[in-house]
Design an enzyme around this catalytic site. Structure first.
Site, PDB file in Angstrom:
ATOM      1  N   CYS A 119     -17.086  -1.084 -13.869  1.00 41.25           N
ATOM      2  CA  CYS A 119     -17.000  -2.308 -12.866  1.00 41.25           C
ATOM      3  C   CYS A 119     -18.955  -2.362 -13.077  1.00 41.25           C
ATOM      4  CB  CYS A 119     -16.409  -2.749 -12.453  1.00 41.25           C
ATOM      5  SG  CYS A 119     -14.782  -2.718 -13.173  1.00 41.25           S
ATOM      6  N   HIS A 262     -18.290  -6.588  -6.107  1.00 42.26           N
ATOM      7  CA  HIS A 262     -16.983  -5.979  -7.579  1.00 42.26           C
ATOM      8  C   HIS A 262     -16.113  -7.242  -7.086  1.00 42.26           C
ATOM      9  CE1 HIS A 262     -15.545  -5.325 -10.540  1.00 42.26           C
ATOM     10  NE2 HIS A 262     -15.086  -3.761 -10.091  1.00 42.26           N
ATOM     11  N   ASN A 292     -10.532  -9.643 -12.232  1.00 42.65           N
ATOM     12  CA  ASN A 292     -11.558  -8.880 -12.079  1.00 42.65           C
ATOM     13  C   ASN A 292     -12.290  -8.757 -13.443  1.00 42.65           C
ATOM     14  OD1 ASN A 292     -12.671  -6.502 -12.515  1.00 42.65           O
ATOM     15  ND2 ASN A 292     -11.913  -5.213 -11.437  1.00 42.65           N
TER      16      ASN A 292
HETATM   17  N1  ACO Z   1       4.379  -8.117  -8.837  1.00 35.95           N
HETATM   18  C1  ACO Z   1       5.162  -8.320  -8.078  1.00 35.95           C
HETATM   19  N2  ACO Z   1       5.456  -6.437  -7.472  1.00 35.95           N
HETATM   20  C2  ACO Z   1       4.590  -6.136  -8.299  1.00 35.95           C
HETATM   21  C3  ACO Z   1       3.728  -6.077  -9.359  1.00 35.95           C
HETATM   22  C4  ACO Z   1       3.322  -7.624  -9.246  1.00 35.95           C
HETATM   23  N3  ACO Z   1       3.077  -7.155 -10.648  1.00 35.95           N
HETATM   24  N4  ACO Z   1       2.882  -4.729  -9.115  1.00 35.95           N
HETATM   25  C5  ACO Z   1       3.494  -4.146  -8.463  1.00 35.95           C
HETATM   26  N5  ACO Z   1       4.487  -4.351  -7.861  1.00 35.95           N
HETATM   27  C6  ACO Z   1       5.603  -3.636  -6.755  1.00 35.95           C
HETATM   28  C7  ACO Z   1       6.022  -2.042  -6.768  1.00 35.95           C
HETATM   29  O1  ACO Z   1       6.196  -2.146  -7.817  1.00 35.95           O
HETATM   30  C8  ACO Z   1       6.146  -1.819  -5.510  1.00 35.95           C
HETATM   31  O2  ACO Z   1       7.278  -1.410  -5.146  1.00 35.95           O
HETATM   32  P1  ACO Z   1       8.371  -0.709  -4.756  1.00 35.95           P
HETATM   33  O3  ACO Z   1       7.808  -0.706  -3.188  1.00 35.95           O
HETATM   34  O4  ACO Z   1       9.714  -1.259  -4.485  1.00 35.95           O
HETATM   35  O5  ACO Z   1       7.583   0.344  -5.433  1.00 35.95           O
HETATM   36  C9  ACO Z   1       4.805  -2.747  -4.330  1.00 35.95           C
HETATM   37  O6  ACO Z   1       4.737  -4.054  -5.133  1.00 35.95           O
HETATM   38  C10 ACO Z   1       4.194  -2.473  -3.728  1.00 35.95           C
HETATM   39  O7  ACO Z   1       3.925  -1.914  -5.119  1.00 35.95           O
HETATM   40  P2  ACO Z   1       1.874  -0.927  -4.420  1.00 35.95           P
HETATM   41  O8  ACO Z   1       0.924  -0.744  -5.856  1.00 35.95           O
HETATM   42  O9  ACO Z   1       1.718  -0.643  -3.536  1.00 35.95           O
HETATM   43  O10 ACO Z   1       1.264  -2.371  -3.849  1.00 35.95           O
HETATM   44  P3  ACO Z   1      -0.768  -2.484  -3.824  1.00 35.95           P
HETATM   45  O11 ACO Z   1      -0.198  -3.535  -2.934  1.00 35.95           O
HETATM   46  O12 ACO Z   1      -1.328  -1.443  -3.798  1.00 35.95           O
HETATM   47  O13 ACO Z   1      -1.451  -3.526  -4.489  1.00 35.95           O
HETATM   48  C11 ACO Z   1      -2.402  -3.551  -6.822  1.00 35.95           C
HETATM   49  C12 ACO Z   1      -1.805  -2.889  -6.171  1.00 35.95           C
HETATM   50  C13 ACO Z   1      -3.067  -4.897  -6.818  1.00 35.95           C
HETATM   51  C14 ACO Z   1      -3.174  -2.862  -8.316  1.00 35.95           C
HETATM   52  C15 ACO Z   1      -3.914  -2.982  -6.062  1.00 35.95           C
HETATM   53  O14 ACO Z   1      -3.516  -1.171  -5.551  1.00 35.95           O
HETATM   54  C16 ACO Z   1      -5.721  -3.039  -6.228  1.00 35.95           C
HETATM   55  O15 ACO Z   1      -6.213  -3.668  -6.062  1.00 35.95           O
HETATM   56  N6  ACO Z   1      -5.894  -1.531  -6.038  1.00 35.95           N
HETATM   57  C17 ACO Z   1      -7.821  -1.487  -6.864  1.00 35.95           C
HETATM   58  C18 ACO Z   1      -7.355  -2.009  -8.484  1.00 35.95           C
HETATM   59  C19 ACO Z   1      -9.075  -1.748  -8.722  1.00 35.95           C
HETATM   60  O16 ACO Z   1      -9.524  -2.181  -7.932  1.00 35.95           O
HETATM   61  N7  ACO Z   1      -8.805  -1.656 -10.063  1.00 35.95           N
HETATM   62  C20 ACO Z   1     -10.198  -1.975 -10.873  1.00 35.95           C
HETATM   63  C21 ACO Z   1     -11.112  -0.852 -10.459  1.00 35.95           C
HETATM   64  S1  ACO Z   1     -12.417  -0.525 -11.423  1.00 35.95           S
HETATM   65  C22 ACO Z   1     -12.317  -2.058 -12.115  1.00 35.95           C
HETATM   66  O17 ACO Z   1     -12.482  -2.745 -11.565  1.00 35.95           O
HETATM   67  C23 ACO Z   1     -13.354  -2.086 -13.811  1.00 35.95           C
END
Ligand code: ACO
Length: 335
Positions: A119, A262, A292
């Site tokens: 990224c 980003h 993204n």
């Molecule tokens: N739909 C519904 N429920 C979901 C989904 C979905 N798509 N994905 C996860 N869940 C559920 C999980 O199973 C979990 O359920 P549980 O509590 O029963 O176990 C619950 O939702 C919470 O999951 P988390 O992973 O804690 O959710 P979080 O709020 O952390 O969001 C996310 C996840 C969106 C991936 C977030 O962590 C994020 O955006 N992180 C940063 C990612 C990033 O920056 N990536 C790229 C960087 S580098 C680049 O850009 C190349």
């Protein structure tokens, strides 16, 4: 060699694939829903490249470059270096920069380099271009960010596939030799912390672990992300970069007209803006429409804000990024 040459962004352009994949479409593919995705990420839809041809990374870059050349009032052969940032290049060999050179009809044998910094790729390219212009080695450098992440995303993994999309944007960077033109790159930073490599990787498909039928069948060849860990590192890193840029240029947050971080998750953007006490009105956010797009997010947001009249010549703009690696970088410029 260093000179007093000022570097400016002379023109920008973008290309966004025609197909739109809405969160509602994902509901039919995985166990998720529009409300969850929008609330947790700020994303409603993303673009997806055609697999029929015409929207491969170098194709998107071709279209975006034609727009940028027009805006910069330049011809293809004025470009003397192509830096092509992508984690999803057209092929392993040749690089996408050379494919783009040919498709643009550039006959001056300009240097062609692909950049693999995830990224952070666009900011890496921009800052490298800035250095090359400042040494006097190059006059007009085409910096490309073009990603077809839809090919590398595991569309059965709801924890990651909801985040990503395809798209491309480019910038032409060159020397500003006019005394009455204040456009200039004011400060730049490139960094990385390899100890965070396991937060986001794609361990299959390289020399260490080549693609095998077993890997393919298990789906191990897709990108793998530890979202929560990435989230924490991202906010810290973006805030640190912003401070570093302002110190380097002897500016304060009030001096920034537009902050373009980003676009990985709207909550990362909001948290960072809060940490930096930057009003959200000054932050360019378009993740709702495109998700993204890796290296593409910053230049796409930049070009879009120029097109709709938010960003004007003379504005102070801060680019701030992080990505797999973990790589990071920032650029402060007077547009
Ligand atoms: N739909 C519904 N429920 C979901 C989904 C979905 N798509 N994905 C996860 N869940 C559920 C999980 O199973 C979990 O359920 P549980 O509590 O029963 O176990 C619950 O939702 C919470 O999951 P988390 O992973 O804690 O959710 P979080 O709020 O952390 O969001 C996310 C996840 C969106 C991936 C977030 O962590 C994020 O955006 N992180 C940063 C990612 C990033 O920056 N990536 C790229 C960087 S580098 C680049 O850009 C190349």
């Amino acid at each position: 060699m260093t000179t007093n040459i000022k570097t400016k962004i002379k023109g920008t352009g973008f290309y966004l694939p025609k197909q739109i994949r809405h969160n509602k479409d994902l509901e039919k593919m995985i166990d998720t829903n529009d409300e969850w995705i929008f609330e947790r990420t700020g994303i409603r839809e993303r673009r997806i490249c055609s697999t029929e041809g015409g929207e491969w990374p170098a194709d998107m870059a071709h279209n975006a470059t034609l727009e940028a050349l027009k805006n910069a009032n330049l011809e293809p052969n004025d470009i003397d270096l192509i830096l092509f940032a992508s984690v999803t290049p057209d092929y392993k060999l040749p690089n996408s920069a050379t494919i783009l050179q040919t498709s643009l009809g550039i006959t001056n044998n300009c240097g062609c380099l692909d950049i693999a910094a995830a990224c952070s790729g666009f900011v890496y390219g921009l800052n490298l271009a800035n250095g090359m212009i400042k040494t006097g080695a190059n006059k007009n450098i085409l910096v490309v960010a073009s990603e077809m992440l839809s090919r590398e995303v595991d569309w059965s993994d709801r924890g990651s596939c909801i985040l990503f999309g395809d798209g491309c944007a480019v910038a032409i960077v060159g020397a500003n030799d006019k005394d009455d033109d204040s456009s200039e790159i004011l400060a730049s930073y490139l960094g990385a912390d390899g100890t965070g490599r396991e937060f986001f990787d794609q361990p299959i498909g390289g020399s260490v672990n080549p693609m095998t039928i077993e890997n393919l069948e298990k789906g191990d060849h897709y990108m793998q992300m530890r979202g929560r860990e990435m989230f924490k590192v991202a906010t810290r890193t973006l805030a640190k970069n912003a401070k570093r840029m302002l110190e380097a240029a002897d500016m304060t947050y009030e001096d920034i007209d537009w902050f373009i971080p980003h676009q990985a998750n709207v909550r990362i953007i909001e948290t960072t803006a809060k940490l930096l006490k930057i009003n959200l009105d000054k932050v360019v956010i378009n993740i709702e429409k495109y998700g993204n797009t890796s290296a593409g997010t910053i230049p796409i947001a930049f070009h879009e804000a120029i097109l709709d009249g938010r960003i004007n010549r003379g504005d102070i703009v801060l680019f701030d990024t992080f990505g797999a690696g973990l790589t990071t970088g920032a650029t402060l410029l007077r547009y």
